[in-house]
Every structure is written in C-alpha cells, then in structure tokens.
Design a protein around this motif. Structure first.
Motif, PDB file in Angstrom:
ATOM      1  N   ILE A 128      58.516  22.798  44.288  1.00 55.09           N
ATOM      2  CA  ILE A 128      57.547  21.781  44.699  1.00 55.09           C
ATOM      3  C   ILE A 128      58.183  20.396  44.723  1.00 55.09           C
ATOM      4  O   ILE A 128      58.087  19.652  45.714  1.00 55.09           O
ATOM      5  CB  ILE A 128      56.326  21.793  43.759  1.00 55.09           C
ATOM      6  CG1 ILE A 128      55.499  23.067  43.962  1.00 55.09           C
ATOM      7  CG2 ILE A 128      55.456  20.552  43.982  1.00 55.09           C
ATOM      8  CD1 ILE A 128      54.363  23.220  42.973  1.00 55.09           C
ATOM      9  N   ASN A 129      58.853  20.034  43.640  1.00 56.09           N
ATOM     10  CA  ASN A 129      59.360  18.671  43.523  1.00 56.09           C
ATOM     11  C   ASN A 129      60.604  18.430  44.378  1.00 56.09           C
ATOM     12  O   ASN A 129      60.810  17.323  44.873  1.00 56.09           O
ATOM     13  CB  ASN A 129      59.623  18.334  42.059  1.00 56.09           C
ATOM     14  CG  ASN A 129      58.340  18.244  41.258  1.00 56.09           C
ATOM     15  OD1 ASN A 129      57.472  17.423  41.531  1.00 56.09           O
ATOM     16  ND2 ASN A 129      58.198  19.118  40.274  1.00 56.09           N
ATOM     17  N   HIS A 159      51.546  30.084  42.876  1.00 57.32           N
ATOM     18  CA  HIS A 159      51.739  28.948  41.978  1.00 57.32           C
ATOM     19  C   HIS A 159      52.076  27.670  42.735  1.00 57.32           C
ATOM     20  O   HIS A 159      51.676  26.571  42.319  1.00 57.32           O
ATOM     21  CB  HIS A 159      52.833  29.269  40.961  1.00 57.32           C
ATOM     22  CG  HIS A 159      52.360  30.200  39.896  1.00 57.32           C
ATOM     23  ND1 HIS A 159      53.210  30.766  38.958  1.00 57.32           N
ATOM     24  CD2 HIS A 159      51.121  30.681  39.608  1.00 57.32           C
ATOM     25  CE1 HIS A 159      52.506  31.551  38.151  1.00 57.32           C
ATOM     26  NE2 HIS A 159      51.247  31.507  38.517  1.00 57.32           N
ATOM     27  N   CYS A 160      52.818  27.779  43.844  1.00 61.63           N
ATOM     28  CA  CYS A 160      53.105  26.575  44.645  1.00 61.63           C
ATOM     29  C   CYS A 160      51.814  25.989  45.200  1.00 61.63           C
ATOM     30  O   CYS A 160      51.622  24.766  45.197  1.00 61.63           O
ATOM     31  CB  CYS A 160      54.054  26.919  45.803  1.00 61.63           C
ATOM     32  SG  CYS A 160      55.791  26.845  45.367  1.00 61.63           S
ATOM     33  N   SER A 161      50.958  26.857  45.671  1.00 60.49           N
ATOM     34  CA  SER A 161      49.685  26.392  46.223  1.00 60.49           C
ATOM     35  C   SER A 161      48.847  25.729  45.136  1.00 60.49           C
ATOM     36  O   SER A 161      48.275  24.645  45.341  1.00 60.49           O
ATOM     37  CB  SER A 161      48.934  27.572  46.840  1.00 60.49           C
ATOM     38  OG  SER A 161      49.753  28.266  47.774  1.00 60.49           O
ATOM     39  N   LEU A 162      48.788  26.356  43.955  1.00 61.47           N
ATOM     40  CA  LEU A 162      48.027  25.778  42.848  1.00 61.47           C
ATOM     41  C   LEU A 162      48.618  24.446  42.415  1.00 61.47           C
ATOM     42  O   LEU A 162      47.893  23.501  42.106  1.00 61.47           O
ATOM     43  CB  LEU A 162      48.006  26.754  41.670  1.00 61.47           C
ATOM     44  CG  LEU A 162      47.150  28.015  41.841  1.00 61.47           C
ATOM     45  CD1 LEU A 162      47.387  28.974  40.674  1.00 61.47           C
ATOM     46  CD2 LEU A 162      45.676  27.663  41.953  1.00 61.47           C
ATOM     47  N   GLY A 163      49.963  24.369  42.387  1.00 64.43           N
ATOM     48  CA  GLY A 163      50.635  23.138  41.967  1.00 64.43           C
ATOM     49  C   GLY A 163      50.470  21.998  42.945  1.00 64.43           C
ATOM     50  O   GLY A 163      50.810  20.848  42.624  1.00 64.43           O
ATOM     51  N   LEU A 164      49.938  22.294  44.134  1.00 69.31           N
ATOM     52  CA  LEU A 164      49.672  21.253  45.126  1.00 69.31           C
ATOM     53  C   LEU A 164      48.176  21.159  45.442  1.00 69.31           C
ATOM     54  O   LEU A 164      47.790  20.628  46.484  1.00 69.31           O
ATOM     55  CB  LEU A 164      50.475  21.525  46.402  1.00 69.31           C
ATOM     56  CG  LEU A 164      51.995  21.370  46.242  1.00 69.31           C
ATOM     57  CD1 LEU A 164      52.728  21.905  47.463  1.00 69.31           C
ATOM     58  CD2 LEU A 164      52.363  19.902  46.004  1.00 69.31           C
ATOM     59  N   ALA A 165      47.357  21.701  44.545  1.00 69.25           N
ATOM     60  CA  ALA A 165      45.888  21.618  44.649  1.00 69.25           C
ATOM     61  C   ALA A 165      45.347  22.295  45.898  1.00 69.25           C
ATOM     62  O   ALA A 165      44.328  21.874  46.449  1.00 69.25           O
ATOM     63  CB  ALA A 165      45.444  20.154  44.596  1.00 69.25           C
ATOM     64  N   LYS A 216      56.309  14.847  32.178  1.00 70.84           N
ATOM     65  CA  LYS A 216      55.611  14.364  33.370  1.00 70.84           C
ATOM     66  C   LYS A 216      55.598  15.418  34.475  1.00 70.84           C
ATOM     67  O   LYS A 216      54.668  15.466  35.288  1.00 70.84           O
ATOM     68  CB  LYS A 216      56.268  13.084  33.889  1.00 70.84           C
ATOM     69  CG  LYS A 216      56.207  11.908  32.926  1.00 70.84           C
ATOM     70  CD  LYS A 216      54.770  11.438  32.714  1.00 70.84           C
ATOM     71  CE  LYS A 216      54.724  10.212  31.808  1.00 70.84           C
ATOM     72  NZ  LYS A 216      53.343   9.744  31.565  1.00 70.84           N
ATOM     73  N   LEU A 217      56.613  16.269  34.509  1.00 74.37           N
ATOM     74  CA  LEU A 217      56.667  17.317  35.534  1.00 74.37           C
ATOM     75  C   LEU A 217      55.526  18.308  35.350  1.00 74.37           C
ATOM     76  O   LEU A 217      54.870  18.718  36.313  1.00 74.37           O
ATOM     77  CB  LEU A 217      58.017  18.035  35.472  1.00 74.37           C
ATOM     78  CG  LEU A 217      59.248  17.174  35.794  1.00 74.37           C
ATOM     79  CD1 LEU A 217      60.527  17.943  35.497  1.00 74.37           C
ATOM     80  CD2 LEU A 217      59.223  16.723  37.247  1.00 74.37           C
ATOM     81  N   LYS A 218      55.271  18.712  34.108  1.00 75.79           N
ATOM     82  CA  LYS A 218      54.171  19.640  33.838  1.00 75.79           C
ATOM     83  C   LYS A 218      52.818  18.964  34.050  1.00 75.79           C
ATOM     84  O   LYS A 218      51.872  19.591  34.541  1.00 75.79           O
ATOM     85  CB  LYS A 218      54.284  20.169  32.410  1.00 75.79           C
ATOM     86  CG  LYS A 218      55.516  21.040  32.175  1.00 75.79           C
ATOM     87  CD  LYS A 218      55.540  21.577  30.755  1.00 75.79           C
ATOM     88  CE  LYS A 218      56.742  22.476  30.541  1.00 75.79           C
ATOM     89  NZ  LYS A 218      56.799  23.011  29.155  1.00 75.79           N
ATOM     90  N   GLU A 219      52.734  17.704  33.679  1.00 73.78           N
ATOM     91  CA  GLU A 219      51.472  16.987  33.864  1.00 73.78           C
ATOM     92  C   GLU A 219      51.139  16.880  35.356  1.00 73.78           C
ATOM     93  O   GLU A 219      49.980  17.052  35.762  1.00 73.78           O
ATOM     94  CB  GLU A 219      51.570  15.596  33.244  1.00 73.78           C
ATOM     95  CG  GLU A 219      51.656  15.608  31.720  1.00 73.78           C
ATOM     96  CD  GLU A 219      51.898  14.226  31.152  1.00 73.78           C
ATOM     97  OE1 GLU A 219      51.835  13.238  31.930  1.00 73.78           O
ATOM     98  OE2 GLU A 219      52.166  14.101  29.941  1.00 73.78           O
ATOM     99  N   GLY A 220      52.146  16.586  36.178  1.00 78.74           N
ATOM    100  CA  GLY A 220      51.914  16.483  37.612  1.00 78.74           C
ATOM    101  C   GLY A 220      51.422  17.786  38.205  1.00 78.74           C
ATOM    102  O   GLY A 220      50.489  17.814  39.016  1.00 78.74           O
ATOM    103  N   ALA A 221      52.054  18.914  37.790  1.00 85.23           N
ATOM    104  CA  ALA A 221      51.634  20.226  38.295  1.00 85.23           C
ATOM    105  C   ALA A 221      50.201  20.548  37.886  1.00 85.23           C
ATOM    106  O   ALA A 221      49.444  21.164  38.647  1.00 85.23           O
ATOM    107  CB  ALA A 221      52.586  21.301  37.786  1.00 85.23           C
TER     108      ALA A 221
END
Length: 414
Positions: A20-21, A43-49, A220-225
């Motif tokens: 993602i990042n 998980h990529c879809s979830l990590g990008l809402a 911050k990486l986990k918080e962003g996801a």
C-alpha cells in the motif's frame, strides 16, 4: 509497465503495508501506479477503506473472464484512490480461483495476460500476493519483472528468507522467466542489538539482493492502515513516510543509469575511442609515409594496448569513495547525493542543531553536496535539512533512533 510482486516471507509480516505505502509513494513521485490485491482476504482493499460490500467487480472477475475484450473491462473494477494511484481490489471469491483453474491451460499466466492490456496506462504495477505459495502467487510472479521480499529483522526471518528465495529461483528455472529478487528489511528497530545483528547478517549473506532502503519500526504505519489511509495521507512528516519515499526513489532510480555512472562511462568511452584513434593514425603522422612502410615495433617497446572500459564494480567502488563520511586531518568530510535538491544544510549536536550555521556546498550538477566539519574525537549525531525538510543522510549507513522516534545519522571519530 514495471510490475513488482510483494511476496509473503515465512516468519515475517507486513507485506500488505509495504504494498500500500510503496504504491502511494510511487504515485506521489509522479508515477502512474496500479495496486493489485491478489489476497482473498482483501487486506489491501481494507487498508484503503474499500469495503467488500462496496465492490461490484474485482480482480476475480478479471482473472476468470476467458476472452477479455480490452481495457474497458477494467473500468468497472478499478478504484481511484488518489492522483496517479488506482486499486484493483480483491474479494473472497478469489478463493475459488485455484479450483476453477485446475484443468485450464496457461492458468499461471492469467494475471500477466490481463495486465498486458494496461501496459500503456500505468508506469508501475504493485501486486500484493496471498500469504501462501500457490497458483495465485505464481500468477503474480509470472506477471512481474521483480519481487520484493520484506524481511522482519528477527531471528526466524533468516531461515524463511532462504526458502522464499529458493522457491522463486525454482520457478525461474522451470518457466525460463527472470524475476529479479529484492530483499527489503522491514520493522527495523535500531535500538535493539538483535535487529542490528540481523541486518548485518542479511547484508553479509544476501548483499547482491539487498535494497539500500529499509523500513524502520513506526507505529504510524499501523495507525494509517487502521483508518484506511496510506502513510502519505495519514502522516506525511513521519519516519514511515520518509522510509517509503526513499524506497520509491531507489526503485525509480533503477529505471535509468545513475548520473555518476553515466559520467564515468562517458569518460571511459571517450578515452578508449581516443586511444583507438591514436593507434590507428600513429603510422601516418609523418607526411609521405604510410602504414605499410613503417617498421614493426621493437620487442622492447610492445604495441600499447587499448585500456579496458571500467566495469560496474569499478564504478561502484568509485562512488563509494566519493560519497559518505571521510576522515580528514582536522575532522570529517561529509559527502552526500541528493538529486534535485536546491539547498542542503547540516544540523547536529556539534552545532547545537542549528542548520543555518553549516550549509553544505554543491559539487557539480549531479546532486553532490559536501561539508567539512572540524570535530574532535567522539560520537556525533546529525541530520540533513533538504529544502526545508529534515531527513537522515542517505549516504551514511551508521544510524540511531532519537527520542522523537526519528533516525539520526552518526559519525564516530576514534
């Protein structure tokens, strides 16, 4: 289109965060980027809402259609995340792909054939692979020119890395593909002795595969996801964003020869051509003579050989001699390369962290900046201020974490 698969590394985690990042930072660098989610867990879809109930068409529909009619088929499946950043999401329906493809021909080329329709639309395609090695992973690898293996800097990751490399090499040998392997240290915590030892061991065992960039441990990486945002949006000033920006830039620099490599190669080629011209004309420099009438060179003075052109190893050695921290009689000289930078200042505990007191001088037009510091023996920390933004020195591998969770570059003078 340059396609890179992010594979799961046994004993490690975080491949989806990497995918993602990295995709977001490549897009931020101006590269048209497509992120393909090949994991049925989405998980990529979830990590990008992007929630599964919102997805009408997914990568499953793209892989299962027998006769793709053209790029228009993708318009219904691709989600626009941000400028230059698109997502081809996954769904739980992808689980049935392997069952449906049991007797299909070229079943491991489905993704490659689909992505060929988009080759002119994107500069980069990042593929997030599933957590196990199977037909979906083989599809991702066969569609890629490169694969990144994220490696946690922990003990069990070393053994898992060996198995992953062997799997990819076996696939290359069986198919005739040449998927390049790149190893990325992930979750690195410079404060722990074990992490430093694992990183050094990775460099010792796999130096030819290692990326220069690595991803530091950063919450911050986990918080962003968790809120569905890449780090470029969630916290652009974080260490995580700086790490992924550095990784994206390292990958884009692989697209073309390094400027210094080009300069050295041009000089070497010119020298070789000049030597050839001199050797070709040496027998007719005296008017009225010709090559045939000239005596052969005496045994004591053999014909001069054309100097060999420098190898990439020689050029890399030259680069290593130019950039980095070098001891001088009254202190150190710090040389770094920052292509595109207009102004570089240096701040550290030797100048009370006041960058305006220590500007770095530009050397040439290839982003080379240099500064000489009069320092007594000791341990010093510093950071660079590049066009107003603080960062670590990309040409100095000696690092340590500061009290703000950021990374300082280190100079040791014995």
């Amino acid at each position: 289109m340059r396609t890179i698969a992010i594979v799961n590394q046994k004993g490690g985690c975080g491949k989806t965060t990497i995918a993602i990042n990295l995709a977001a930072c490549l897009a931020q660098e101006g590269r048209r980027t497509l992120l393909v989610d090949m994991d049925p867990q989405s998980h990529c879809s979830l990590g990008l809402a992007v929630l599964e109930e919102q997805i009408e068409y997914s990568v499953t529909d793209v892989l299962l259609q027998d006769h793709p009619q053209g790029p228009v088929e993708f318009e219904h499946a691709i989600w626009k995340i941000s400028s230059n950043f698109d997502l081809l999401p996954s769904s739980m329906g992808l689980i049935r792909f392997e069952t449906l493809m049991v007797n299909a021909e070229k079943r491991d080329l489905r993704l490659r054939q689909a992505l060929e329709l988009l080759s002119n639309r994107y500069d980069y395609c990042i593929i997030d692979c599933p957590p196990h090695v199977g037909l979906l992973t083989y599809n991702a690898l066969r569609a890629s020119q490169e694969t990144i293996i994220p490696v946690e800097t922990g003990y069990f990751s070393l053994q898992g890395l060996e198995k992953q490399i062997q799997t990819i090499n076996d696939l290359n040998q069986r198919t005739g593909d040449r998927v390049r392997i790149l190893v990325l240290p992930n979750g690195y915590d410079v404060r722990t002795k074990l992490a430093r030892e694992i990183l050094n061991e990775l460099k010792r065992q796999h130096n030819g595969l290692m990326l220069k960039s690595y991803i530091n441990f950063n919450t911050k990486l986990k918080e962003g996801a968790s809120v569905g945002q890449p780090i470029t949006e969630y916290d652009p000033s974080s260490v995580g964003n700086r790490d992924f920006t550095r990784l994206a830039r390292e990958l884009t620099e692989m697209e073309q020869p390094h400027p210094l490599h080009e300069d050295l190669l041009l000089q070497a080629n010119r020298l070789a051509e000049r030597a050839e011209q001199l050797l070709a004309t040496r027998s007719v420099l005296i008017p009225g003579t010709n090559r045939a009438s000239q005596p052969e060179p005496s045994p004591s003075r053999p014909k001069q050989a054309i100097p060999p052109k420098p190898s990439h190893e020689d050029i890399q050695e030259k680069i290593d001699q130019i950039y980095g921290v070098r001891r001088i009689p009254d202190g150190v000289e710090i040389n770094t390369q920052l292509p595109g930078a207009r102004q570089v200042l240096i701040a550290g505990d030797f100048n009370n962290w006041c960058p305006k007191d220590s500007p770095m001088a530009r050397r040439g037009d290839n982003g080379h900046f240099s500064a000489r510091l009069a320092l007594a023996p000791g341990h010093y920390c510093y950071r660079l201020v590049v066009d107003g933004r603080w960062q670590q020195d990309p040409c100095n591998n000696q690092l340590e974490m500061n009290e703000f969770g950021e990374v300082n570059s280190v100079v040791e003078i014995a």
